[in-house]
Design an enzyme around this catalytic site. Structure first.
Site, PDB file in Angstrom:
ATOM      1  N   ASP A  16       0.780  -1.273   0.103  1.00 30.04           N
ATOM      2  CA  ASP A  16       0.154   0.001  -0.110  1.00 30.04           C
ATOM      3  C   ASP A  16       0.689   1.161   0.049  1.00 30.04           C
ATOM      4  O   ASP A  16       2.008   1.442   0.476  1.00 30.04           O
ATOM      5  CB  ASP A  16      -1.050  -0.010   1.367  1.00 30.04           C
ATOM      6  CG  ASP A  16      -2.053   1.063   1.065  1.00 30.04           C
ATOM      7  OD1 ASP A  16      -2.331   1.362  -0.063  1.00 30.04           O
ATOM      8  OD2 ASP A  16      -2.772   1.043   2.230  1.00 30.04           O
ATOM      9  N   HIS A  33       2.081   3.950  -9.092  1.00 32.29           N
ATOM     10  CA  HIS A  33       1.756   2.558  -9.441  1.00 32.29           C
ATOM     11  C   HIS A  33       2.999   1.824 -10.283  1.00 32.29           C
ATOM     12  O   HIS A  33       3.484   0.524 -10.225  1.00 32.29           O
ATOM     13  CB  HIS A  33       0.461   1.974 -10.329  1.00 32.29           C
ATOM     14  CG  HIS A  33      -0.596   2.566  -9.463  1.00 32.29           C
ATOM     15  ND1 HIS A  33      -0.989   2.099  -8.101  1.00 32.29           N
ATOM     16  CD2 HIS A  33      -1.925   3.294  -9.465  1.00 32.29           C
ATOM     17  CE1 HIS A  33      -1.909   2.489  -7.590  1.00 32.29           C
ATOM     18  NE2 HIS A  33      -2.640   3.255  -8.350  1.00 32.29           N
ATOM     19  N   LEU A 127      11.387 -19.522  -4.811  1.00 33.16           N
ATOM     20  CA  LEU A 127      10.489 -19.060  -4.177  1.00 33.16           C
ATOM     21  C   LEU A 127       9.123 -19.406  -4.933  1.00 33.16           C
ATOM     22  O   LEU A 127       9.225 -19.408  -6.082  1.00 33.16           O
ATOM     23  CB  LEU A 127      10.911 -17.593  -4.249  1.00 33.16           C
ATOM     24  CG  LEU A 127       9.641 -16.724  -3.834  1.00 33.16           C
ATOM     25  CD1 LEU A 127       9.564 -16.834  -2.266  1.00 33.16           C
ATOM     26  CD2 LEU A 127       9.939 -15.168  -4.258  1.00 33.16           C
TER      27      LEU A 127
HETATM   28  C1  IPE Z   1      -5.343  -2.741   0.197  1.00 33.66           C
HETATM   29  O1  IPE Z   1      -4.941  -1.232  -0.234  1.00 33.66           O
HETATM   30  C2  IPE Z   1      -5.241  -3.597  -1.136  1.00 33.66           C
HETATM   31  C3  IPE Z   1      -3.850  -3.816  -1.923  1.00 33.66           C
HETATM   32  C4  IPE Z   1      -2.898  -3.317  -1.329  1.00 33.66           C
HETATM   33  C5  IPE Z   1      -4.219  -4.519  -3.153  1.00 33.66           C
HETATM   34  P1  IPE Z   1      -6.294  -0.220  -0.287  1.00 33.66           P
HETATM   35  O2  IPE Z   1      -5.516   1.227  -0.714  1.00 33.66           O
HETATM   36  O3  IPE Z   1      -7.147  -0.907  -1.195  1.00 33.66           O
HETATM   37  O4  IPE Z   1      -6.634  -0.409   1.221  1.00 33.66           O
HETATM   38  P2  IPE Z   1      -7.721   0.461   1.930  1.00 33.66           P
HETATM   39  O5  IPE Z   1      -8.731   0.934   1.144  1.00 33.66           O
HETATM   40  O6  IPE Z   1      -6.869   1.714   2.380  1.00 33.66           O
HETATM   41  O7  IPE Z   1      -8.104  -0.235   3.216  1.00 33.66           O
HETATM   42  C1  IPE Z   2      -1.570   0.473  -3.526  1.00 37.63           C
HETATM   43  O1  IPE Z   2      -1.513   1.724  -3.556  1.00 37.63           O
HETATM   44  C2  IPE Z   2      -1.887  -0.270  -4.729  1.00 37.63           C
HETATM   45  C3  IPE Z   2      -3.233  -0.820  -4.849  1.00 37.63           C
HETATM   46  C4  IPE Z   2      -4.134  -0.901  -3.971  1.00 37.63           C
HETATM   47  C5  IPE Z   2      -3.667  -0.882  -6.371  1.00 37.63           C
HETATM   48  P1  IPE Z   2      -2.701   2.641  -3.248  1.00 37.63           P
HETATM   49  O2  IPE Z   2      -3.021   2.965  -4.806  1.00 37.63           O
HETATM   50  O3  IPE Z   2      -3.677   2.154  -2.499  1.00 37.63           O
HETATM   51  O4  IPE Z   2      -1.981   3.926  -2.725  1.00 37.63           O
HETATM   52  P2  IPE Z   2      -2.795   5.015  -1.529  1.00 37.63           P
HETATM   53  O5  IPE Z   2      -3.062   3.935  -0.342  1.00 37.63           O
HETATM   54  O6  IPE Z   2      -3.669   5.828  -2.412  1.00 37.63           O
HETATM   55  O7  IPE Z   2      -1.288   5.873  -1.171  1.00 37.63           O
HETATM   56 MG    MG Z   3      -4.152   2.374  -0.648  1.00 41.00          MG
END
Ligand code: IPE
Ligand code: IPE
Ligand code: MG
Length: 232
Positions: A16, A33, A127
């Site tokens: 995240d 991303h 792995l």
């Molecule tokens: C969790 O991240 C899902 C992934 C890393 C794929 P999110 O950004 O979607 O989680 P929330 O919404 O903050 O819980």
């Molecule tokens: C995690 O990063 C990747 C996915 C959930 C696809 P986020 O896109 O949730 O990044 P933040 O949480 O907005 O920083």
């Molecule tokens: Mg996120």
């Protein structure tokens, strides 16, 4: 007397913080991303080097489908490209690759590249790297229950050991360690059945910044813990 834990065999990661990483730099979320995809490459390599046996990376949740169409489309395109680009390294590192989740919801191009990498790497003995895609822990449990019901098993035959066989990957163990980057302290529907006794590690480091040294720090923290599983 307390006994510290052995090194983890299986690590699961909630990757995240890509969006916030980009925002901090005045970049677009999509660039976050892209940087996150590089981080995946690094961590797969690092986990192999650190003799981790199993690694599951949460890349896209069932809830992530609710993001804007443009972001979802970008993520799917990025995934497809990365599967092609990282294939050679996966083979070089003897990594066996697979994906879990409601894969039928993914675009055809992504499914095709997933199938290719999975098939090509299936005999690799290093792995085991898994991507959780269009994955939710509750849907996984519900899908398992639906298949169990269809078989009309008597209650006494439905043991924890049997139930596992109905989850997306019957060969998956329970993670020893779950790492979440990006500062949030929640599970967000990841591996709900499997994390029952997993050790949790939360770090503020944003996923694109997470490198081998951060992985090693998490492992060191884990090794200091005493896993009791309800015993004494
Ligand atoms: C969790 O991240 C899902 C992934 C890393 C794929 P999110 O950004 O979607 O989680 P929330 O919404 O903050 O819980
Ligand atoms: C995690 O990063 C990747 C996915 C959930 C696809 P986020 O896109 O949730 O990044 P933040 O949480 O907005 O920083
Ligand atoms: Mg996120």
């Amino acid at each position: 007397m307390s006994k510290n834990a052995d090194p983890p065999r299986y690590i699961a990661v909630v990757m995240d913080g890509n969006g916030r990483w980009a925002k901090q730099r005045g970049l677009k979320r999509t660039q976050g991303h892209e940087a996150g995809a590089e981080s995946v490459r690094r961590i797969v390599r690092a986990a192999s080097e650190l003799a981790i046996r199993e690694l599951t990376l949460y890349a896209f949740s069932t809830e992530n489908w609710s993001r804007s169409r443009t972001e979802v489309k970008f993520l799917m395109g990025l995934l497809e490209r990365q599967l092609v680009e990282q294939r050679e390294e996966i083979m070089e590192q003897n990594v066996s690759f697979s994906a879990i989740g409601n894969l039928s919801k993914l675009p055809a191009g992504v499914r095709r590249e997933l199938a290719k990498t999975t098939e090509m790497s299936r005999r690799n003995t290093g792995l085991h790297a898994r991507l959780a895609l269009s994955y939710g822990g509750r849907p996984e449990i519900l899908d398992a229950i639906a298949r169990l019901c269809a078989e009309n098993r008597p209650r006494r035959k439905i043991t924890e050991k049997q139930f596992r066989k109905y989850l997306y990957d019957p060969a998956m163990h329970d993670p020893d360690l779950l790492i979440r980057t990006g500062g949030e302290k929640r599970i967000s529907n990841f591996l709900l059945w499997q994390v029952s006794y997993t050790e949790l590690y939360f770090t503020d480091v944003l996923w694109p910044d997470f490198g081998k040294a951060d992985l090693e720090a998490a492992i060191e923290d884990y090794k200091k813990r005493e896993r009791r599983f309800g015993g004494l």
